[in-house]
Design an enzyme around this catalytic site. Structure first.
Site, mmCIF file in Angstrom:
data_model
loop_
_atom_site.group_PDB
_atom_site.id
_atom_site.type_symbol
_atom_site.label_atom_id
_atom_site.label_comp_id
_atom_site.label_asym_id
_atom_site.label_seq_id
_atom_site.Cartn_x
_atom_site.Cartn_y
_atom_site.Cartn_z
ATOM 1 N N ARG A 99 -2.039 51.321 50.338
ATOM 2 C CA ARG A 99 -2.867 51.774 51.459
ATOM 3 C C ARG A 99 -4.252 51.132 51.427
ATOM 4 O O ARG A 99 -5.053 51.311 52.350
ATOM 5 C CB ARG A 99 -3.026 53.311 51.438
ATOM 6 N N TYR A 142 -5.980 49.033 54.257
ATOM 7 C CA TYR A 142 -6.543 49.819 55.366
ATOM 8 C C TYR A 142 -7.788 50.569 54.903
ATOM 9 O O TYR A 142 -8.856 50.456 55.496
ATOM 10 C CB TYR A 142 -5.470 50.789 55.856
ATOM 11 N N GLY A 157 -10.557 48.192 53.690
ATOM 12 C CA GLY A 157 -11.016 47.423 54.857
ATOM 13 C C GLY A 157 -11.960 48.276 55.705
ATOM 14 O O GLY A 157 -13.029 47.825 56.119
ATOM 15 N N ARG A 184 4.298 57.199 62.492
ATOM 16 C CA ARG A 184 3.389 58.310 62.196
ATOM 17 C C ARG A 184 4.131 59.626 62.360
ATOM 18 O O ARG A 184 5.118 59.729 63.091
ATOM 19 C CB ARG A 184 2.158 58.252 63.100
ATOM 20 N N PHE A 217 8.575 62.808 64.192
ATOM 21 C CA PHE A 217 9.262 64.104 64.282
ATOM 22 C C PHE A 217 9.704 64.404 65.717
ATOM 23 O O PHE A 217 10.818 64.878 65.954
ATOM 24 C CB PHE A 217 8.357 65.234 63.767
ATOM 25 N N GLN A 276 2.245 68.569 51.568
ATOM 26 C CA GLN A 276 1.007 67.832 51.839
ATOM 27 C C GLN A 276 0.468 68.275 53.202
ATOM 28 O O GLN A 276 1.246 68.610 54.093
ATOM 29 C CB GLN A 276 1.232 66.310 51.785
ATOM 30 N N GLN A 328 -3.830 66.408 50.460
ATOM 31 C CA GLN A 328 -4.447 67.337 51.412
ATOM 32 C C GLN A 328 -5.549 66.634 52.186
ATOM 33 O O GLN A 328 -6.237 65.764 51.667
ATOM 34 C CB GLN A 328 -4.984 68.579 50.708
HETATM 35 P P1 NAD Z 1 -2.987 51.550 67.583
HETATM 36 O O1 NAD Z 1 -2.236 50.767 66.590
HETATM 37 O O2 NAD Z 1 -2.257 52.162 68.722
HETATM 38 O O3 NAD Z 1 -4.187 50.699 68.197
HETATM 39 C C1 NAD Z 1 -4.798 49.611 67.551
HETATM 40 C C2 NAD Z 1 -4.955 48.493 68.559
HETATM 41 O O4 NAD Z 1 -5.637 47.398 67.947
HETATM 42 C C3 NAD Z 1 -3.614 47.953 69.053
HETATM 43 O O5 NAD Z 1 -3.637 47.860 70.445
HETATM 44 C C4 NAD Z 1 -3.507 46.589 68.386
HETATM 45 O O6 NAD Z 1 -2.705 45.684 69.114
HETATM 46 C C5 NAD Z 1 -4.954 46.182 68.318
HETATM 47 N N1 NAD Z 1 -5.263 45.194 67.274
HETATM 48 C C6 NAD Z 1 -4.865 45.189 65.980
HETATM 49 N N2 NAD Z 1 -5.363 44.126 65.333
HETATM 50 C C7 NAD Z 1 -6.113 43.437 66.240
HETATM 51 C C8 NAD Z 1 -6.869 42.257 66.187
HETATM 52 N N3 NAD Z 1 -6.976 41.540 65.041
HETATM 53 N N4 NAD Z 1 -7.494 41.833 67.306
HETATM 54 C C9 NAD Z 1 -7.379 42.522 68.466
HETATM 55 N N5 NAD Z 1 -6.667 43.663 68.582
HETATM 56 C C10 NAD Z 1 -6.042 44.120 67.477
HETATM 57 O O7 NAD Z 1 -3.772 52.689 66.771
HETATM 58 P P2 NAD Z 1 -4.709 53.872 67.259
HETATM 59 O O8 NAD Z 1 -4.160 55.123 66.714
HETATM 60 O O9 NAD Z 1 -4.978 53.774 68.702
HETATM 61 O O10 NAD Z 1 -6.032 53.559 66.421
HETATM 62 C C11 NAD Z 1 -7.182 52.978 67.016
HETATM 63 C C12 NAD Z 1 -8.300 52.925 65.981
HETATM 64 O O11 NAD Z 1 -8.609 54.244 65.517
HETATM 65 C C13 NAD Z 1 -7.929 52.097 64.738
HETATM 66 O O12 NAD Z 1 -9.065 51.369 64.329
HETATM 67 C C14 NAD Z 1 -7.598 53.150 63.706
HETATM 68 O O13 NAD Z 1 -7.867 52.705 62.399
HETATM 69 C C15 NAD Z 1 -8.532 54.296 64.109
HETATM 70 N N6 NAD Z 1 -7.992 55.592 63.647
HETATM 71 C C16 NAD Z 1 -6.946 56.173 64.295
HETATM 72 C C17 NAD Z 1 -6.449 57.393 63.814
HETATM 73 C C18 NAD Z 1 -5.300 58.110 64.502
HETATM 74 O O14 NAD Z 1 -4.903 59.171 64.025
HETATM 75 N N7 NAD Z 1 -4.763 57.645 65.603
HETATM 76 C C19 NAD Z 1 -7.010 57.976 62.672
HETATM 77 C C20 NAD Z 1 -8.053 57.314 62.037
HETATM 78 C C21 NAD Z 1 -8.552 56.127 62.543
HETATM 79 N N1 UDP Z 2 5.472 61.928 57.039
HETATM 80 C C1 UDP Z 2 6.699 62.554 56.942
HETATM 81 N N2 UDP Z 2 7.730 62.062 57.673
HETATM 82 C C2 UDP Z 2 7.608 61.016 58.520
HETATM 83 C C3 UDP Z 2 6.342 60.379 58.633
HETATM 84 C C4 UDP Z 2 5.295 60.859 57.872
HETATM 85 O O1 UDP Z 2 6.871 63.519 56.197
HETATM 86 O O2 UDP Z 2 8.609 60.649 59.158
HETATM 87 C C5 UDP Z 2 4.336 62.442 56.259
HETATM 88 C C6 UDP Z 2 3.581 61.401 55.433
HETATM 89 O O3 UDP Z 2 4.180 61.243 54.167
HETATM 90 C C7 UDP Z 2 2.202 62.028 55.346
HETATM 91 C C8 UDP Z 2 2.052 62.760 56.673
HETATM 92 O O4 UDP Z 2 3.370 62.934 57.171
HETATM 93 O O5 UDP Z 2 2.153 62.955 54.303
HETATM 94 C C9 UDP Z 2 1.217 62.009 57.698
HETATM 95 O O6 UDP Z 2 1.723 60.690 57.790
HETATM 96 P P1 UDP Z 2 1.185 59.641 58.864
HETATM 97 O O7 UDP Z 2 1.840 58.355 58.550
HETATM 98 O O8 UDP Z 2 1.319 60.190 60.228
HETATM 99 O O9 UDP Z 2 -0.392 59.575 58.606
HETATM 100 P P2 UDP Z 2 -1.314 59.444 57.301
HETATM 101 O O10 UDP Z 2 -0.499 59.563 56.056
HETATM 102 O O11 UDP Z 2 -1.948 58.119 57.448
HETATM 103 O O12 UDP Z 2 -2.228 60.584 57.459
#
Ligand code: NAD
Ligand code: UDP
Length: 327
Positions: A145, A148, A151, A189, A194, A212, A279
């Site tokens: 991980r 990510y 980064g 995700r 689910f 978790q 958690q």
């Molecule tokens: P997503 O994967 O749907 O969206 C990411 C977008 O970025 C996509 O459209 C992808 O094509 C584009 N992308 C990736 N690499 C690129 C690059 N090098 N140049 C141009 N475009 C690029 O994900 P999301 O859930 O919409 O997440 C959006 C942002 O929010 C991300 O930065 C993510 O890390 C952050 N974030 C999301 C969540 C969440 O729960 N959804 C949680 C924490 C952080």
């Molecule tokens: N998870 C799960 N079954 C799935 C996908 C995810 O049990 O089919 C669990 C995963 O192991 C984690 C939680 O759900 O504990 C959230 O996972 P997700 O990938 O959505 O986000 P993140 O771990 O980045 O919070």
């Protein structure tokens, strides 16, 4: 070109969160430029905006410099689901780090305000619970991980260095698990997995024993927090947690999805992925006091809306929707 409308760049604008943000900003009357390389984003997500005079979409990878003229930047570009960010981990780090440098350089030239979509993953597998912004985290720097997590941590460093060194106006939001319509059905995700599994009658894949926890925020609530953060005074730089502080075990989520879909799917246990945080829940005191923000949509309400979306999507898509990396 309009001279009075605010010009806003949204990187990652064709993704799940980006497309909702573009929609909201377009509705508010801003001139929106959506930049995306379509790695996990889809043109379909912004198709309804393409005819609007104040919306434009551009294919571009933010690892390369971008020369445009805007007033504000929302930097969202980065794959967000574990299977996608681990697909090409070197590219993930590049997107977070080189992408941030390019977007910060753009903001510096334009004196534009810039927002970073950071993440609760900067806390890693947290030893402090719930997580406050001053907790420095527990990240494995060499695990799967890390591309990510590290980064995004480095991107935060860059944002704060540009702020200190170049007086850039920054906003850093640490986003906790967010869900809603337009999540990618195959991105792995937990909420999308689910719901899709339940609607198809496939086994619900529960990783580990399901104890978790995560805290799930509905997309509309999240965006309200972002907009307030962007509009806040310039000394409100963040980092600021934006998430729903209602903690749920993953097993509870599985049962809730089965109940709401009326599915006959059975729960199937799978191994817990490496470094999966045990958690996670935000302390949102800072967002409450600085932005007057807190989430309003209960999990059940948000899940019902998301289930409706996937129900329509699966009904209208005979072939499975696939995401492929851009060559
Ligand atoms: P997503 O994967 O749907 O969206 C990411 C977008 O970025 C996509 O459209 C992808 O094509 C584009 N992308 C990736 N690499 C690129 C690059 N090098 N140049 C141009 N475009 C690029 O994900 P999301 O859930 O919409 O997440 C959006 C942002 O929010 C991300 O930065 C993510 O890390 C952050 N974030 C999301 C969540 C969440 O729960 N959804 C949680 C924490 C952080
Ligand atoms: N998870 C799960 N079954 C799935 C996908 C995810 O049990 O089919 C669990 C995963 O192991 C984690 C939680 O759900 O504990 C959230 O996972 P997700 O990938 O959505 O986000 P993140 O771990 O980045 O919070």
């Amino acid at each position: 070109m309009s001279s009075t409308r605010k010009r806003i760049l949204v990187t990652g604008g064709a993704g799940f969160l980006g497309s909702h943000l573009c929609e909201r900003l377009v509705a508010e009357g801003s001139d929106v430029l959506c930049v995306d390389n379509y790695f996990t984003g889809r043109k379909d997500n912004v198709a309804s905006l393409l005819g609007k005079p104040n919306f434009e979409a551009m294919r571009h990878d933010i690892c390369f410099p971008l020369y445009v003229e805007v007033d504000e930047i929302y930097n969202l570009a980065c794959p967000a689901s574990p299977i996608h960010y681990q697909h090409d981990p070197v590219q993930t780090t590049k997107t977070s780090v080189s992408g941030a440098i390019n977007m910060l350089g753009l903001a510096k030239r334009l004196r534009a305000k810039i927002f970073q979509a950071s993440t609760s993953e900067v806390y890693g597998d947290p030893t402090v619970h719930p997580q406050t912004e001053d907790y420095r985290g527990n990240v494995n720097p060499i695990g799967p991980r890390a591309c990510y997590d590290e980064g995004k941590r480095c991107a935060e460093t860059l944002f704060f260095d540009y702020h200190r060194q170049h007086k850039l106006r920054i906003r850093v939001a640490r986003i906790f698990n967010t869900y809603g319509p337009r999540m990618h059905p195959n991105d792995g995700r937990v909420v999308s997995n689910f719901i899709v599994q339940a609607l198809k009658g496939d086994p619900i894949t529960l990783y580990g024993d399901g104890s978790q926890t995560r805290a799930f925020c509905y997309v509309d609530d999240l965006l309200e927090g972002w907009i307030r953060l962007m509009a806040a005074p310039d000394d409100v730089t963040g980092p600021i947690n934006i998430g729903n502080p209602v903690e749920t075990t993953v097993a509870e989520l599985a049962h809730k999805v089965i109940e709401l879909t009326g599915s006959r799917s059975k729960i199937e246990r799978r191994p817990l992925p490496v470094d999966d945080p045990t958690q996670r829940c935000p302390d949102i005191s800072r967002a409450k006091s600085l932005l007057g923000w807190e989430p309003k949509v209960p999990l059940e309400t948000g899940l019902k809306k998301t289930i409706e979306y996937f129900d329509r999507l699966l009904g209208s898509n005979a072939a499975p929707v696939e995401t492929r990396p851009v060559a």
